[in-house]
Design a protein around this motif. Structure first.
Motif, mmCIF file in Angstrom:
data_model
loop_
_atom_site.group_PDB
_atom_site.id
_atom_site.type_symbol
_atom_site.label_atom_id
_atom_site.label_comp_id
_atom_site.label_asym_id
_atom_site.label_seq_id
_atom_site.Cartn_x
_atom_site.Cartn_y
_atom_site.Cartn_z
ATOM 1 N N GLY A 93 68.364 -36.415 -31.023
ATOM 2 C CA GLY A 93 68.771 -37.881 -30.877
ATOM 3 C C GLY A 93 68.888 -38.457 -29.875
ATOM 4 N N THR A 94 69.467 -37.408 -28.697
ATOM 5 C CA THR A 94 69.345 -38.190 -27.338
ATOM 6 C C THR A 94 68.408 -38.100 -26.505
ATOM 7 N N ARG A 95 68.339 -38.687 -25.430
ATOM 8 C CA ARG A 95 67.477 -38.749 -24.462
ATOM 9 C C ARG A 95 67.745 -38.017 -23.059
ATOM 10 N N VAL A 96 66.972 -36.992 -22.676
ATOM 11 C CA VAL A 96 67.358 -36.141 -21.644
ATOM 12 C C VAL A 96 66.657 -36.547 -20.502
ATOM 13 N N GLN A 97 67.088 -36.265 -19.295
ATOM 14 C CA GLN A 97 66.644 -36.384 -17.863
ATOM 15 C C GLN A 97 67.024 -34.885 -17.267
ATOM 16 N N LEU A 98 65.926 -34.573 -16.801
ATOM 17 C CA LEU A 98 65.896 -33.089 -16.118
ATOM 18 C C LEU A 98 65.270 -33.278 -14.747
ATOM 19 N N ARG A 99 65.951 -33.206 -13.475
ATOM 20 C CA ARG A 99 65.481 -33.382 -12.322
ATOM 21 C C ARG A 99 65.271 -31.962 -11.530
ATOM 22 N N VAL A 100 63.994 -31.811 -11.646
ATOM 23 C CA VAL A 100 63.692 -30.207 -11.019
ATOM 24 C C VAL A 100 63.250 -30.235 -9.767
ATOM 25 N N ARG A 101 64.066 -29.645 -8.978
ATOM 26 C CA ARG A 101 63.514 -29.486 -7.517
ATOM 27 C C ARG A 101 62.964 -28.225 -6.935
ATOM 28 N N ASN A 102 62.084 -28.116 -6.240
ATOM 29 C CA ASN A 102 61.154 -27.182 -5.790
ATOM 30 C C ASN A 102 61.947 -26.757 -4.395
ATOM 31 N N ASP A 103 62.713 -25.610 -4.401
ATOM 32 C CA ASP A 103 63.348 -25.396 -3.177
ATOM 33 C C ASP A 103 63.008 -23.853 -2.710
ATOM 34 N N LEU A 104 61.688 -23.482 -3.230
ATOM 35 C CA LEU A 104 61.165 -22.234 -2.733
ATOM 36 C C LEU A 104 60.875 -22.182 -1.230
ATOM 37 N N PRO A 105 61.309 -20.939 -0.685
ATOM 38 C CA PRO A 105 61.151 -20.878 0.820
ATOM 39 C C PRO A 105 59.730 -20.797 1.182
ATOM 40 N N PRO A 106 59.262 -21.304 2.190
ATOM 41 C CA PRO A 106 57.866 -20.851 2.889
ATOM 42 C C PRO A 106 57.359 -19.471 3.045
ATOM 43 N N GLY A 107 56.326 -19.059 2.326
ATOM 44 C CA GLY A 107 55.820 -17.960 2.463
ATOM 45 C C GLY A 107 56.267 -17.046 1.340
ATOM 46 N N SER A 108 56.801 -17.656 0.281
ATOM 47 C CA SER A 108 57.318 -17.027 -0.858
ATOM 48 C C SER A 108 56.119 -16.310 -1.615
ATOM 49 N N ILE A 109 56.315 -15.015 -2.068
ATOM 50 C CA ILE A 109 55.311 -14.458 -2.984
ATOM 51 C C ILE A 109 55.252 -15.198 -4.384
ATOM 52 N N HIS A 110 56.196 -16.295 -4.463
ATOM 53 C CA HIS A 110 55.973 -16.968 -5.874
ATOM 54 C C HIS A 110 54.945 -18.274 -5.776
ATOM 55 N N GLY A 111 54.742 -18.637 -4.485
ATOM 56 C CA GLY A 111 53.792 -19.471 -4.348
ATOM 57 C C GLY A 111 54.472 -20.979 -3.840
ATOM 58 N N ASP A 112 53.741 -21.986 -3.381
ATOM 59 C CA ASP A 112 54.417 -23.226 -3.170
ATOM 60 C C ASP A 112 54.609 -24.345 -4.050
ATOM 61 N N SER A 113 53.938 -24.174 -5.205
ATOM 62 C CA SER A 113 54.288 -25.178 -6.410
ATOM 63 C C SER A 113 54.692 -24.553 -7.588
ATOM 64 N N THR A 114 55.500 -25.464 -8.416
ATOM 65 C CA THR A 114 56.314 -24.771 -9.613
ATOM 66 C C THR A 114 56.327 -25.841 -10.828
ATOM 67 N N SER A 115 56.586 -25.435 -11.827
ATOM 68 C CA SER A 115 56.736 -26.374 -12.969
ATOM 69 C C SER A 115 57.610 -25.733 -13.838
ATOM 70 N N ILE A 116 58.089 -26.558 -14.996
ATOM 71 C CA ILE A 116 58.805 -26.010 -16.016
ATOM 72 C C ILE A 116 58.038 -26.479 -17.340
ATOM 73 N N HIS A 117 57.840 -25.470 -18.385
ATOM 74 C CA HIS A 117 57.149 -25.874 -19.573
ATOM 75 C C HIS A 117 58.417 -25.550 -20.684
ATOM 76 N N TRP A 118 58.720 -26.679 -21.545
ATOM 77 C CA TRP A 118 59.700 -26.695 -22.605
ATOM 78 C C TRP A 118 59.085 -25.985 -23.849
ATOM 79 N N HIS A 119 59.278 -24.779 -23.959
ATOM 80 C CA HIS A 119 58.324 -23.942 -25.145
ATOM 81 C C HIS A 119 58.780 -24.419 -26.328
ATOM 82 N N GLY A 120 57.865 -25.018 -27.309
ATOM 83 C CA GLY A 120 58.153 -25.331 -28.656
ATOM 84 C C GLY A 120 58.802 -26.730 -28.832
ATOM 85 N N ILE A 121 58.571 -27.580 -27.621
ATOM 86 C CA ILE A 121 59.543 -29.162 -27.858
ATOM 87 C C ILE A 121 58.470 -29.930 -28.020
#
Length: 625
Positions: A93-121
């Motif tokens: 019943g509420t409204r949520v705000q989630l500010r997601v910031r990408n702070d991955l370091p340059p050259g990370s094995i995990h890549g440059d871009s990111t995302s969050i999926h809210w599973h089942g929502i």
């Protein structure tokens, strides 16, 4: 047929012994990190819990943190510096705000871009967090504001949908407190988040699967096994069984693609030696929110000495079901109530479905206590009946005979290349047969008058398809390979029933049938033999009620997840049965569920075994006006 180099068992024991030793070195996981993001929401703390962030506004930082689970320090991708990510606690019943910031370091094995999926929502498509479908992803140094109304309650989770980040540690629990009172009570509330960790770069692990998909299949049948089977079942039956497995280019030990020979299993971000502990007072009711946030692992969970009453599945209330054990497919959630009494400590025990390893924790009256940890169950063997090849069910392995558990398991199933196919109930498409090795080449009809399963033309002569099932069945009452006849009450889909009637009420206006397809040796996975890059979207009309029928033509189990919409599983008579966001599909099964297309946009639809999704078992669903 798959094989391992000689001496593999010796090496396996050496590696496992070393792992058990080094897991105690840094069982807590993170050894270096960014700490908590300073602009966090107000935090709730309680004994034995992960970090909890609650409220309506959240600041989340995606970064890289060094962790050590095996004696080696490796970079994990984290949210606010932790694995798992913090528990997010919202309120319906509420409204949520989630500010997601990408702070991955340059050259990370995990890549440059990111995302969050809210599973089942349930949320607008542009908030779903799937790069390429709902938005572009979050580039390094950039932020993205997720904002939406919370329209449900229950236990869920969240994870990255970018690159290999989910396997790299980017996942966390999500709890939504409902507006209406819950139909059960409890005194304490714990999340039990299960996951699988590998020290390998996930991209390297994927490359290894593509080149040598059987790498983790250490257990091969030996000459001794052959003579033992001859003694038990006779020479003819044993030779027939071996020949059938050979035509499928696999073995009955192919229970999982990746297991404890590569993975370290975690409970709330710690190993077994870390001993995650939830405290209780005798006689209290404890709610345990089990979340399988692994990449590739099914977990069989029990608490020796305690019954578990299942009250919620995939965030939705079910009629209370008291059991000894639950199998949690990848991406599923199970909420249970337990009442510990009579002893000071109980073991939470989660073994992988292939029986190669486990993770454990403790419920205790004070920190530092442990209870005995049970041995891992005997290793099961797949049978022909497990995959819709019912003629070859003799070699069940530790009493795991599907036909005994399910009268609809199918009769007579032999590979299409078998000259004695006569009354086959499943077809194994020979990868070396060129074109035309399809189900239509079968002669006769299945025994018992069962209708033979039709297959899409796209499977015929397809180098990405190595098997077809011909008499699939729902098998909702089957607890699964390795769980049948084990002396414990195991929850099944047939046992679990939603606490509410069909929320839509309409009969489906149309039916779409999709086949889960794959090729074991090539580690290629798809729908209808068509990998994602070549597939057309599945189009739904806004507001319609339709039925999806899934047929598993592969030798593996697949948890299928449809984003943005509920999957209302039907019983074997076609009635509404169980509302889910992830539907488990064992080999040789045919299951149906209803979908109400009430969310416009482009949605992901995929197997939630991470590397199956990455290798092609993924479709786009479009809900259009």
């Amino acid at each position: 047929m798959r094989s391992r180099p000689s001496g593999a068992n010796v090496e396996e024991q050496r590696l496992l012994s070393r792992r058990q030793f080094v897991q105690g070195l840094a069982a807590g996981g993170a050894v270096l990190g960014l700490g908590l993001w300073p602009k966090q929401s107000w935090a709730l703390r309680s004994p034995g819990q992960l970090e909890v962030l609650a409220g309506t506004q959240f600041d989340l930082s995606v970064g890289e943190t060094a962790v050590n689970y095996t004696g080696k320090t490796r970079p994990a991708i984290t949210v606010n510096g932790s694995v798992p990510a913090p528990i997010l606690r919202w309120r319906e019943g509420t409204r949520v705000q989630l500010r997601v910031r990408n702070d991955l370091p340059p050259g990370s094995i995990h890549g440059d871009s990111t995302s969050i999926h809210w599973h089942g929502i349930l949320l607008p498509a542009n908030m779903d967090g799937v790069p390429g479908l709902s938005f572009d992803g979050i580039g390094r140094g950039e932020s993205y504001l997720y904002e939406f109304d919370v329209r449900q309650g229950g236990t869920y989770w969240y994870h990255s949908h970018s690159g290999f980040q989910e396997q790299g540690g980017m996942y966390g629990p999500l709890i939504i407190d409902p507006i209406a009172p819950e139909p059960f009570s409890y005194d304490r509330d714990y999340v039990v988040f299960l996951s699988d960790w590998t020290d390998m770069d996930p991209a390297r692990l994927f490359a290894r699967l593509k080149k040598l998909s059987e790498y983790d299949n250490y257990y091969q049948r030996t000459v001794g096994d052959f003579f033992r089977d001859v003694s038990n079942d006779g020479l003819r039956a044993t030779l027939s069984d071996r020949a059938a497995w050979g035509r499928m280019r696999m073995t009955p030990t192919d229970l999982s693609d990746v297991n404890a020979h590569t993975y370290t299993y975690l409970m709330n971000g710690t190993t077994s030696l870390g001993n995650w502990t939830g405290l209780f007072r005798s006689g209290e009711k404890i709610r345990l929110r089990f979340i399988n946030g692994s990449a590739m692992s099914y977990f069989d969970v029990r608490i020796p000495g305690l019954k578990m009453t299942v009250v919620e599945v995939d965030g939705q209330y079910v009629h209370p079901l008291t059991v000894d054990e639950i199998r949690i497919a990848t991406a599923e959630t199970f909420d249970v109530i337990v009442e510990p009494t009579g002893q000071d400590a109980f073991t939470l025990f989660a073994q992988d479905s292939a029986r190669t390893g486990y993770v454990s924790g403790t419920l205790a009256v004070r920190e530092g206590l442990r209870a005995p940890v049970p041995a891992v169950d005997p290793r099961p063997l797949l049978t022909m009946a497990d995959m819709g090849h019912g003629d070859h069910a003799a070699h069940s392995g530790h009493g795991a005979t599907p036909a005994a558990a399910d009268p609809h398991a199918g009769h007579g199933a032999t590979p299409a290349s078998d000259p004695h196919a006569g009354h086959g109930a499943a077809a194994s498409v020979d990868p070396h047969a060129g074109h035309g090795a399809s189900a239509t080449a079968m002669q006769g009809a299945p025994a018992g008058g069962m209708q033979m399963q039709a297959h899409p033309a796209s499977e015929t002569g397809n180098p990405l398809v190595d098997m077809q099932t011909m008499t699939p069945a729902p098998r909702l009452s089957d607890p699964g390979i390795g769980l049948r006849g084990n002396g414990r009450k195991v929850a099944t889909y047939a046992d679990l029933k939603s606490l509410f009637p069909d929320p839509d009420g309409r009969e489906p206006g149309r039916t779409v049938e999709l086949h889960l397809t794959g090729h074991m040796e090539r580690f290629a996975w798809s729908f209808d033999g068509i990998k994602f890059a070549d597939a057309e979207p599945l189009r739904l009309n806004y507001g319609e009620r339709m039925r999806i029928v899934l047929v598993n033509d592969t030798m593996m189990t697949h948890p299928i997840h449809l984003h943005g919409l509920w999957s209302d599983l039907e019983d074997e008579q076609g009635n509404f049965h169980l509302r889910k966001h992830t539907v488990d599909m064992p080999p040789g099964t045919k299951r149906s569920y209803r979908v109400r297309a009430d969310a416009l946009g482009r949605w992901a639809y995929h197997c939630h075994l991470f590397f199956h999704m990455e290798s092609g078992m993924f479709r786009e669903v479009r809900v259009e006006e």
